[in-house]
Design a protein around this motif. Structure first.
Motif, mmCIF file in Angstrom:
data_model
loop_
_atom_site.group_PDB
_atom_site.id
_atom_site.type_symbol
_atom_site.label_atom_id
_atom_site.label_comp_id
_atom_site.label_asym_id
_atom_site.label_seq_id
_atom_site.Cartn_x
_atom_site.Cartn_y
_atom_site.Cartn_z
ATOM 1 N N VAL A 121 3.413 36.019 -14.798
ATOM 2 C CA VAL A 121 3.554 37.096 -13.902
ATOM 3 C C VAL A 121 5.085 37.474 -13.927
ATOM 4 N N PHE A 122 5.963 36.694 -13.724
ATOM 5 C CA PHE A 122 7.157 37.149 -13.511
ATOM 6 C C PHE A 122 7.898 37.528 -14.968
ATOM 7 N N ASN A 123 7.240 37.241 -16.286
ATOM 8 C CA ASN A 123 7.743 37.540 -17.534
ATOM 9 C C ASN A 123 7.196 39.334 -17.644
ATOM 10 N N ALA A 124 6.040 39.465 -17.058
ATOM 11 C CA ALA A 124 5.410 40.828 -16.816
ATOM 12 C C ALA A 124 6.227 41.873 -16.423
ATOM 13 N N ALA A 125 7.195 41.215 -14.871
ATOM 14 C CA ALA A 125 7.931 42.021 -14.145
ATOM 15 C C ALA A 125 9.355 42.221 -14.753
ATOM 16 N N GLU A 126 9.718 41.444 -15.943
ATOM 17 C CA GLU A 126 10.938 41.360 -16.429
ATOM 18 C C GLU A 126 11.470 42.546 -17.041
ATOM 19 N N THR A 127 10.550 43.161 -17.695
ATOM 20 C CA THR A 127 11.097 44.386 -18.431
ATOM 21 C C THR A 127 11.371 45.488 -17.503
ATOM 22 N N GLU A 128 10.603 45.575 -16.342
ATOM 23 C CA GLU A 128 10.677 46.554 -15.383
ATOM 24 C C GLU A 128 12.118 46.122 -14.871
ATOM 25 N N PHE A 129 12.725 45.131 -14.507
ATOM 26 C CA PHE A 129 13.770 44.669 -13.978
ATOM 27 C C PHE A 129 14.851 44.888 -14.731
ATOM 28 N N ARG A 130 14.879 44.764 -15.962
ATOM 29 C CA ARG A 130 15.905 45.224 -17.104
ATOM 30 C C ARG A 130 16.239 46.709 -16.954
ATOM 31 N N GLU A 131 14.875 47.278 -16.898
ATOM 32 C CA GLU A 131 15.039 48.881 -17.058
ATOM 33 C C GLU A 131 15.990 49.094 -15.838
ATOM 34 N N ASN A 132 15.807 48.561 -14.681
ATOM 35 C CA ASN A 132 16.513 49.066 -13.341
ATOM 36 C C ASN A 132 17.826 48.475 -13.529
ATOM 37 N N LEU A 133 18.055 47.489 -14.009
ATOM 38 C CA LEU A 133 19.634 46.867 -14.413
ATOM 39 C C LEU A 133 20.220 47.953 -15.183
ATOM 40 N N ALA A 134 19.718 48.399 -16.525
ATOM 41 C CA ALA A 134 20.341 49.577 -17.190
ATOM 42 C C ALA A 134 20.624 50.761 -16.453
ATOM 43 N N ALA A 135 19.631 51.181 -15.635
ATOM 44 C CA ALA A 135 20.127 52.335 -14.752
ATOM 45 C C ALA A 135 21.020 52.222 -13.733
ATOM 46 N N LYS A 136 21.099 50.898 -13.032
ATOM 47 C CA LYS A 136 22.154 50.644 -12.033
ATOM 48 C C LYS A 136 23.615 50.587 -12.576
#
Length: 427
Positions: free
Chosen positions: A281-296
């Motif tokens: 489950v966490f790996n599925a959310a990892e992509t979204e988190f890294r996209e948010n990181l790049a934007a921030k």
């Protein structure tokens, strides 16, 4: 004829000739006699033989006795015989010589045997000393073994101790006995220590078996609870409970290697079941988190470039508000990136706050007035002290003038600091 004078003369001649045959004589019928200090004694008869043959037969018997005396003397000198054994051998030989059917210096052999008596006394004393030294060494060795046994009995070396006691017992058996009272007392201490150790060891093993059984029951209960929560999707709460279960597992202690290995494999499998599902489950959310990181990170770079260094507080505040609005709209980022991002946001906020404080400090009229008053006060004090120093010099009071000049120096340093503060309001 005087018989004693005749014997004495003949014994003297025999001593001079020194040969065994000289101590005997043969009559015409072959009867052989030996001469001793006690007189002449018949030793036997060799019929149909000449005098030399008859004497030779009995001389050989003497030589056998002489050989026995020589061997006994050598054995005594070498110490291979105990004094008691040597004394018995001497007495036996003396009896044999006194009754021997032999021709030779029988009295000389007896004298040689009697000469060994002082040597026997010395050997006996040496043997006593040797036995005493050996007893002392044995006593010291046994006392050391008793001390080690008592130390083992008071310790908790349950594996090495039993082997060491076995070695000590074999070493004890190999040692000779000493006086009965001391030997019995030392053996009692050694045996008591060995018994104490054995009893404590058995009690320890029984206690360990009870502890292992208790640990097994606790771990089985932990496994049962793990089965109940292994399929949970309450990731945070369940992960925390698994951590608690792991702490309970460690605190339970060992249940025996084979049992522990089997129980651990089952418990570990249930943990893996839960954490593998959570990781998916966490790996599925990892992509979204890294996209948010790049934007921030991009927003931060733009805000840092626009605001730093802060030259216009109002413009910077407007830019920071716009930045925060956009930044907070973005979702979560990977856990390891949270603190670095928050640090950069706080740095922007702190730079803006510092610029505001600096602007206020430069424009605060009250603070400016205080700084100006301080400069005027120090200047007036320096002027006053200068007049006092000049007056003291005119009076010739050099000490007063020097002290006043030191005060002027101090006030001058304070004035420089106050002037620097006042100048900052003009910046």
């Amino acid at each position: 004829m005087n018989t004693n004078r005749s014997l004495s003369g003949k014994m003297g001649r025999m001593t001079e000739s020194a040969g065994p045959a000289s101590f005997g004589r043969v009559e015409e019928d072959g009867t052989v006699y030996v001469l001793t200090s006690a007189g002449e004694r018949r030793v036997g008869q060799v019929p149909d033989a000449d005098e030399s043959e008859a004497l030779a037969f009995f001389v050989r018997r003497f030589e056998s006795l002489e050989t026995e005396v020589n061997l006994l003397s050598q054995r005594i000198e070498s110490g291979s015989l105990s004094p008691e054994e040597a004394r018995k051998s001497i007495n036996h030989l003396k009896t044999s010589i006194g009754e021997a059917s032999a021709v030779g210096d029988l009295d000389g052999l007896v004298i040689r045997l009697e000469a060994l008596t002082p040597q026997l006394a010395a050997a006996q004393e040496a043997r006593k000393a040797e036995r005493a030294a050996q007893n002392e060494q044995t006593r010291a060795a046994k006392e050391a073994m008793v001390a080690e046994a008592e130390k083992l009995a008071a310790g908790n070396d349950w594996r090495g101790g039993v082997n060491r006691f076995r070695v000590l017992l074999e070493e004890w058996k190999a040692l000779p006995r000493i006086d009965r009272a001391t030997d019995d007392e030392l053996w009692h201490r050694f045996s008591t220590a060995r018994t104490t150790y054995t009893r404590r060891r058995k009690a320890q093993f029984a206690s360990e078996n009870e502890r292992r059984e208790a640990a097994r029951r606790i771990k089985e209960q932990i496994i049962e609870r793990s089965r109940q929560i292994a399929d949970s999707t309450d990731w945070a709460q369940t992960a925390a409970e698994f951590r608690d279960l792991m702490n309970q597992w460690r605190a339970a202690g060992g249940a025996g290697r084979d049992v522990d290995d089997k129980l651990w494999a089952e418990f570990r499998g249930l943990q893996d079941q839960f954490f593998d599902a959570r990781s998916a489950v966490f790996n599925a959310a990892e992509t979204e988190f890294r996209e948010n990181l790049a934007a921030k990170q991009k927003l931060l770079e733009e805000a840092e470039a626009a605001m730093l260094p802060v030259t216009d507080v109002k413009v910077a505040k407007d830019a920071f508000r716009e930045f925060l609005a956009s930044y907070n709209q973005l979702g979560k980022v990977p856990r390891e990136a949270i603190r670095p991002l928050e640090g950069r946001v706080r740095a922007l906020e702190q730079a803006l706050r510092s610029a505001e404080e600096e602007e206020w400090r430069r424009t605060d009229p009250e603070a400016r007035k205080r700084a100006s008053d301080t400069v005027e006060m120090f200047s007036a004090q320096i002027e006053k002290l200068t007049e006092q120093a000049e007056a003291a010099e005119r009076r010739g009071d050099r000490s007063k003038a020097a002290k006043t000049r030191e005060s002027i120096k101090t006030y001058t340093e304070w004035l420089a600091q106050a002037q620097k503060t006042l100048d900052e309001f003009s910046a």
